[in-house]
Design a protein around this motif. Structure first.
Motif, mmCIF file in Angstrom:
data_model
loop_
_atom_site.group_PDB
_atom_site.id
_atom_site.type_symbol
_atom_site.label_atom_id
_atom_site.label_comp_id
_atom_site.label_asym_id
_atom_site.label_seq_id
_atom_site.Cartn_x
_atom_site.Cartn_y
_atom_site.Cartn_z
ATOM 1 N N LEU A 85 0.838 -1.535 0.202
ATOM 2 C CA LEU A 85 0.078 -0.228 0.413
ATOM 3 C C LEU A 85 0.458 1.464 -0.163
ATOM 4 O O LEU A 85 0.440 2.551 -0.256
ATOM 5 C CB LEU A 85 -1.328 0.102 1.676
ATOM 6 N N PHE A 145 -7.309 0.063 6.101
ATOM 7 C CA PHE A 145 -6.949 -1.427 5.550
ATOM 8 C C PHE A 145 -5.938 -1.405 7.232
ATOM 9 O O PHE A 145 -6.437 -0.403 8.379
ATOM 10 C CB PHE A 145 -5.175 -0.948 4.938
ATOM 11 N N ARG A 150 -8.057 -5.278 4.258
ATOM 12 C CA ARG A 150 -7.963 -3.997 3.216
ATOM 13 C C ARG A 150 -9.397 -4.677 2.686
ATOM 14 O O ARG A 150 -9.863 -5.454 2.839
ATOM 15 C CB ARG A 150 -7.042 -4.434 2.384
#
Length: 162
Positions: A85, A145, A150
């Motif tokens: 991410l 998240f 997620r």
């Protein structure tokens, strides 16, 4: 190095935001931000898009302090940002982590709704996201998240939900 980005704005810019209804109040000749929490943005000192993202936050009423950090991987690891991410800058606000070019409207929703999560992320650097203006805007997801979960928090094009 650390500096308070909000304090470095020109008076004309801040007054322009107040007149445009960007969430600022003018009281007795002073300009005061509404009750949004302080954000601390960690960024590599050589990154230009991070500066533009901070301008977006300030224009949307967030008080922001910027920390120039040459070792961003260590900051991301310390704050629990999953490598998949990752983006170029990492922020802290109201107990949450904000990774990448997350629109201010999504951050406001995060701190208002207070979901059980580590934070929000926009992986990579999508064209058209705040700080990445120019070119043909992409539609991108803002991800909520935790360490092992997620979910899509919102879908955006430029800085507007779609």
């Amino acid at each position: 190095m650390s500096f308070d980005f909000s304090a470095s704005l020109s008076r004309r810019f801040v007054l322009g935001l107040a007149v445009s209804g960007a969430g600022l109040l003018v009281c007795g000749g002073r300009v005061n931000a509404t009750a949004l929490p302080q954000m601390v943005v960690h960024r590599d000192p050589t990154c230009g898009c991070c500066h533009k993202w901070v301008e977006h936050l300030v224009a949307n009423g967030f008080p922001v302090t910027v920390n120039d950090v040459p070792g961003m991987r260590a900051v991301k690891a310390k704050l629990g940002v999953p490598p998949d991410l990752a983006s170029c800058h990492t922020a802290e606000v109201d107990g949450y982590v904000v990774e990448g070019h997350v629109p201010a409207s999504a951050i406001k929703r995060l701190i208002s709704d207070k979901p059980q999560a580590r934070g929000l992320a926009v992986p990579g650097m999508p064209v058209g996201s705040p700080g990445m203006e120019g070119g043909e805007p992409e539609t991108y997801d803002v991800i909520l998240f935790n360490a092992d979960t997620r979910q899509t928090f919102g879908r955006y094009r430029e800085d507007k939900a779609v």
